[in-house]
Motif scaffolding. Structure first.
Motif, PDB file in Angstrom:
ATOM      1  N   ALA A  10       6.865   5.855  -2.826  1.00  0.00           N
ATOM      2  CA  ALA A  10       7.856   6.362  -3.774  1.00  0.00           C
ATOM      3  C   ALA A  10       9.017   5.377  -3.913  1.00  0.00           C
ATOM      4  CB  ALA A  10       8.369   7.730  -3.319  1.00  0.00           C
ATOM      5  N   HIS A  11       9.414   4.762  -2.810  1.00  0.00           N
ATOM      6  CA  HIS A  11      10.542   3.820  -2.825  1.00  0.00           C
ATOM      7  C   HIS A  11      10.241   2.581  -3.672  1.00  0.00           C
ATOM      8  CE1 HIS A  11      14.210   1.945  -1.340  1.00  0.00           C
ATOM      9  NE2 HIS A  11      13.510   0.891  -0.981  1.00  0.00           N
ATOM     10  N   ILE A  12       9.004   2.088  -3.577  1.00  0.00           N
ATOM     11  CA  ILE A  12       8.673   0.859  -4.308  1.00  0.00           C
ATOM     12  C   ILE A  12       7.869   1.149  -5.582  1.00  0.00           C
ATOM     13  CG2 ILE A  12       8.861  -0.632  -2.290  1.00  0.00           C
ATOM     14  CD1 ILE A  12       5.792  -0.671  -2.142  1.00  0.00           C
ATOM     15  N   LYS A  13       7.723   2.434  -5.903  1.00  0.00           N
ATOM     16  CA  LYS A  13       7.089   2.871  -7.159  1.00  0.00           C
ATOM     17  C   LYS A  13       5.640   2.409  -7.296  1.00  0.00           C
ATOM     18  CE  LYS A  13      11.478   3.231  -9.612  1.00  0.00           C
ATOM     19  NZ  LYS A  13      12.426   2.916  -8.585  1.00  0.00           N
ATOM     20  N   VAL A  14       4.860   2.671  -6.241  1.00  0.00           N
ATOM     21  CA  VAL A  14       3.417   2.431  -6.269  1.00  0.00           C
ATOM     22  C   VAL A  14       2.732   3.661  -5.675  1.00  0.00           C
ATOM     23  CG1 VAL A  14       3.648  -0.090  -6.073  1.00  0.00           C
ATOM     24  CG2 VAL A  14       3.363   1.289  -4.001  1.00  0.00           C
ATOM     25  N   GLN A  15       1.415   3.652  -5.666  1.00  0.00           N
ATOM     26  CA  GLN A  15       0.652   4.744  -5.067  1.00  0.00           C
ATOM     27  C   GLN A  15       0.555   4.528  -3.552  1.00  0.00           C
ATOM     28  OE1 GLN A  15      -0.625   7.491  -6.693  1.00  0.00           O
ATOM     29  NE2 GLN A  15       0.609   6.657  -8.365  1.00  0.00           N
ATOM     30  N   PRO A  16       0.451   5.622  -2.780  1.00  0.00           N
ATOM     31  CA  PRO A  16       0.302   5.477  -1.319  1.00  0.00           C
ATOM     32  C   PRO A  16      -0.875   4.595  -0.916  1.00  0.00           C
ATOM     33  CG  PRO A  16       0.872   7.734  -1.840  1.00  0.00           C
ATOM     34  CD  PRO A  16       0.619   7.030  -3.167  1.00  0.00           C
ATOM     35  N   ASP A  17      -1.978   4.627  -1.671  1.00  0.00           N
ATOM     36  CA  ASP A  17      -3.120   3.766  -1.342  1.00  0.00           C
ATOM     37  C   ASP A  17      -2.763   2.288  -1.448  1.00  0.00           C
ATOM     38  OD1 ASP A  17      -4.817   5.839  -0.709  1.00  0.00           O
ATOM     39  OD2 ASP A  17      -5.823   5.862  -2.662  1.00  0.00           O
ATOM     40  N   THR A  18      -1.840   1.947  -2.327  1.00  0.00           N
ATOM     41  CA  THR A  18      -1.389   0.564  -2.450  1.00  0.00           C
ATOM     42  C   THR A  18      -0.660   0.142  -1.181  1.00  0.00           C
ATOM     43  OG1 THR A  18      -1.192   0.793  -4.845  1.00  0.00           O
ATOM     44  CG2 THR A  18       0.022  -1.035  -3.828  1.00  0.00           C
ATOM     45  N   VAL A  19       0.166   1.035  -0.643  1.00  0.00           N
ATOM     46  CA  VAL A  19       0.893   0.725   0.596  1.00  0.00           C
ATOM     47  C   VAL A  19      -0.096   0.589   1.752  1.00  0.00           C
ATOM     48  CG1 VAL A  19       2.711   1.460   2.166  1.00  0.00           C
ATOM     49  CG2 VAL A  19       2.928   1.920  -0.276  1.00  0.00           C
ATOM     50  N   ARG A  20      -1.105   1.443   1.790  1.00  0.00           N
ATOM     51  CA  ARG A  20      -2.145   1.322   2.824  1.00  0.00           C
ATOM     52  C   ARG A  20      -2.844  -0.035   2.726  1.00  0.00           C
ATOM     53  NH1 ARG A  20      -2.664   6.632   1.184  1.00  0.00           N
ATOM     54  NH2 ARG A  20      -2.264   8.141   2.834  1.00  0.00           N
ATOM     55  N   SER A  21      -3.102  -0.462   1.504  1.00  0.00           N
ATOM     56  CA  SER A  21      -3.737  -1.760   1.289  1.00  0.00           C
ATOM     57  C   SER A  21      -2.827  -2.895   1.766  1.00  0.00           C
ATOM     58  CB  SER A  21      -4.067  -1.932  -0.194  1.00  0.00           C
ATOM     59  OG  SER A  21      -4.632  -3.196  -0.439  1.00  0.00           O
ATOM     60  N   TYR A  22      -1.524  -2.779   1.487  1.00  0.00           N
ATOM     61  CA  TYR A  22      -0.571  -3.776   1.978  1.00  0.00           C
ATOM     62  C   TYR A  22      -0.669  -3.904   3.499  1.00  0.00           C
ATOM     63  CZ  TYR A  22       2.000  -3.791  -2.515  1.00  0.00           C
ATOM     64  OH  TYR A  22       2.372  -3.911  -3.820  1.00  0.00           O
ATOM     65  N   ARG A  23      -0.741  -2.753   4.185  1.00  0.00           N
ATOM     66  CA  ARG A  23      -0.821  -2.796   5.654  1.00  0.00           C
ATOM     67  C   ARG A  23      -2.135  -3.435   6.086  1.00  0.00           C
ATOM     68  NH1 ARG A  23      -1.444   1.740  10.209  1.00  0.00           N
ATOM     69  NH2 ARG A  23      -0.918   0.406  11.961  1.00  0.00           N
ATOM     70  N   LYS A  24      -3.227  -3.039   5.450  1.00  0.00           N
ATOM     71  CA  LYS A  24      -4.549  -3.569   5.792  1.00  0.00           C
ATOM     72  C   LYS A  24      -4.584  -5.090   5.668  1.00  0.00           C
ATOM     73  CE  LYS A  24      -9.341  -3.366   4.264  1.00  0.00           C
ATOM     74  NZ  LYS A  24     -10.273  -2.833   3.261  1.00  0.00           N
ATOM     75  N   HIS A  25      -3.878  -5.613   4.677  1.00  0.00           N
ATOM     76  CA  HIS A  25      -3.868  -7.055   4.436  1.00  0.00           C
ATOM     77  C   HIS A  25      -2.702  -7.780   5.119  1.00  0.00           C
ATOM     78  CE1 HIS A  25      -6.541  -5.631   1.197  1.00  0.00           C
ATOM     79  NE2 HIS A  25      -7.165  -6.771   1.463  1.00  0.00           N
TER      80      HIS A  25
END
Length: 64
Positions: A14-29
């Protein structure tokens, strides 16, 4: 003053205006900082950690 609220993927998204799955992908990478806390296998980050990460992201250009 520091902000010690813990944020999940949902709050970060919500803070960076993306979907939660995008944040999960950021962590994965390896693009997200290590979690500040893990509870029940779920990662959480302090709001200040997330804000510092956002400020240092390439191409940030002052986004909030």
């Amino acid at each position: 003053m520091t902000d010690q609220r813990l944020w999940s993927y949902k709050e970060i998204a919500a803070h960076i205006k993306v979907q939660p799955d995008t944040v999960r992908s950021y962590r994965k990478h390896g693009l997200l900082p290590p979690p500040d806390h893990v509870e029940g296998g779920k990662p959480y980050w302090y709001a200040d950690t997330v804000r510092a990460w956002v400020a240092s992201r390439p191409g940030n250009r002052g986004r909030r």
